[in-house]
Scaffold this active site. Structure first.
Site, PDB file in Angstrom:
ATOM      1  CG  PHE A 117      -2.093  -0.940   1.155  1.00  0.00           C
ATOM      2  CD1 PHE A 117      -2.417  -1.622  -0.003  1.00  0.00           C
ATOM      3  CD2 PHE A 117      -2.880  -1.178   2.296  1.00  0.00           C
ATOM      4  CE1 PHE A 117      -3.492  -2.526  -0.043  1.00  0.00           C
ATOM      5  CE2 PHE A 117      -3.946  -2.063   2.267  1.00  0.00           C
ATOM      6  CZ  PHE A 117      -4.242  -2.744   1.098  1.00  0.00           C
ATOM      7  CB  SER A 179      -3.317  -6.219   0.282  1.00  0.00           C
ATOM      8  OG  SER A 179      -1.905  -6.258   0.159  1.00  0.00           O
ATOM      9  CG  ASN A 181       1.988  -7.678  -0.599  1.00  0.00           C
ATOM     10  OD1 ASN A 181       2.531  -8.750  -0.337  1.00  0.00           O
ATOM     11  ND2 ASN A 181       1.579  -7.355  -1.811  1.00  0.00           N
ATOM     12  CB  THR A 182      -1.144  -4.590   4.869  1.00  0.00           C
ATOM     13  OG1 THR A 182      -0.849  -3.615   3.864  1.00  0.00           O
ATOM     14  CG2 THR A 182      -1.332  -3.898   6.205  1.00  0.00           C
ATOM     15  CE  LYS A 213      -8.800  -6.974  -5.617  1.00  0.00           C
ATOM     16  NZ  LYS A 213      -8.022  -6.071  -6.463  1.00  0.00           N
TER      17      LYS A 213
END
Ligand SMILES: Cc1cc2nc3c(=O)[nH]c(=O)nc-3n(C[C@H](O)[C@H](O)[C@H](O)COP(=O)(O)O)c2cc1C
Length: 338
Positions: A117, A179, A181-182, A213
């Site tokens: 992000f 996500s 990636n967090t 999502k």
């Protein structure tokens, strides 16, 4: 025709350098309304879909994460997209993870990313969209997320803050809880957490359609419970799917996208449509790269589709090709199909 010539040059650069170059060029192009309008004449496809008061000129959208800061909406319209999802935007700006954080896997037509992000933050993106010289005539969605340093217990505050600041500039808002990636973000994909999140955002976005999502790994009873919670709390649509959790070439957690996740994403779309029935907006995304994979996603139950990775491999005229393919197919199959 031009992209096959340009691609070796772009692919000789690191993935993120090429991405930044592409985004800078599209942003520049986006600030030239006469040029974008001219190009749009050659790429447009009239195959409208209407939902919740929004008219999508065609079924193909740009997926979240490509234009994280909302710098090029008119350029995406000029490429033939029927809608765009900007973001993911967090309340406060953040740099994302350390580089390298984006890789191509050319033989598998895939991408790996652990961006985390990286974005300008809600205030800057809202101001940028407020100052648009030319707002292209297609739905602009904005994906919202939480900052990395906000604990999940306070996630609601972040989503509500980003939603409140960005909704005035959006035609629809997407809650991104998928996500990889967090750290810990996907833990919000529970019925309890989503009921709270969706309610919190809904109250601050002034009646704009709200979508959620999901990750491709969310399936079965868990998926059903989360879907029920989101829809009961007021979400009107679902985007499936985000990237698949994977390991990067540097040995760190990341997301995989492109051709390898095509079947997985389509299976999730099928599962979601089966559970929610009609009347819920379902956007299918993951590995769509040609007319055939686009058609299969629609057959699985998607109203609309989005692309990201295949744009890197196929170039900027892919959306026009896909939109025309879907239209041709709809016309050729059943006259009463949407
Ligand atoms: C580099 C990169 C960054 C992404 N960033 C975001 C993001 O910020 N928000 C989001 O909702 N999805 C993000 N995604 C996921 C895409 O929107 C999409 O769901 C996923 O890549 C699957 O589609 P594809 O196979 O067509 O790429 C990102 C994907 C990539 C490759």
């Amino acid at each position: 025709m031009l992209y096959p010539l340009l691609r070796p040059l772009l692919f000789s650069l690191k993935a993120e350098t090429a991405h930044n170059l592409a985004i800078r060029s599209t942003a520049l192009f986006s600030r030239m309304p006469p040029l974008t309008k001219f190009l749009h004449h050659f790429t447009r496809t009239h195959h409208p879909f209407t939902f919740a008061g929004l008219t999508f000129p065609n079924r193909v959208g740009l997926a979240g994460g490509m234009d994280k800061n909302g710098v090029a909406p008119a350029a995406w319209w000029a490429c033939g997209f029927g809608f765009v999802e900007l973001g993911t935007v967090t309340p406060r700006p953040q740099n994302g993870n350390d580089q390298p954080r984006m890789w191509r896997d050319v033989p598998r037509r895939a991408l790996f990313n652990r961006m985390g992000f990286n974005n300008d933050g809600a205030d800057v993106v809202a101001a940028r969209l407020a100052m648009l010289k030319f707002r292209p005539p297609f739905p602009i969605g904005i994906s919202i997320g939480k900052n990395k340093d906000t604990p999940n217990e306070r996630a609601e505050d972040d989503y509500a803050e980003a939603g409140e600041k960005l909704a005035p500039h959006a035609d629809f808002v997407t809650i991104n809880v998928s996500s990889p990636n967090t750290v810990g973000l996907r833990a919000l994909q529970t019925a309890e957490a989503m009921a709270k999140l969706v309610s919190a955002v809904r109250t601050v976005i002034g009646g704009k359609p709200l979508l959620v999502k999901f990750a491709p790994e969310l399936t079965g009873d868990e998926l059903k419970a989360v879907l029920d919670a989101c829809l009961t709390a007021g979400a009107v649509g679902v985007i499936a799917t985000n990237t698949k959790a994977a390991t990067s070439p540097t040995g760190l957690p990341c997301g995989e996208s492109g051709r390898p996740i095509q079947d997985l994403s389509r299976q999730r779309v099928e599962e979601i449509r089966k559970h929610v029935g009609g009347g819920v907006l379902l956007i299918g995304v993951g590995g769509i790269e040609d007319e055939k994979s686009a058609a299969r996603m629609v057959d699985a139950g998607a109203d609309l589709i989005q692309v990201y990775s295949a744009l890197v491999y196929e170039g900027p005229f892919l959306p026009a090709r896909l939109a025309r393919g879907l239209k041709r197919r709809a016309v050729n199959t059943s006259p009463d199909r949407r």
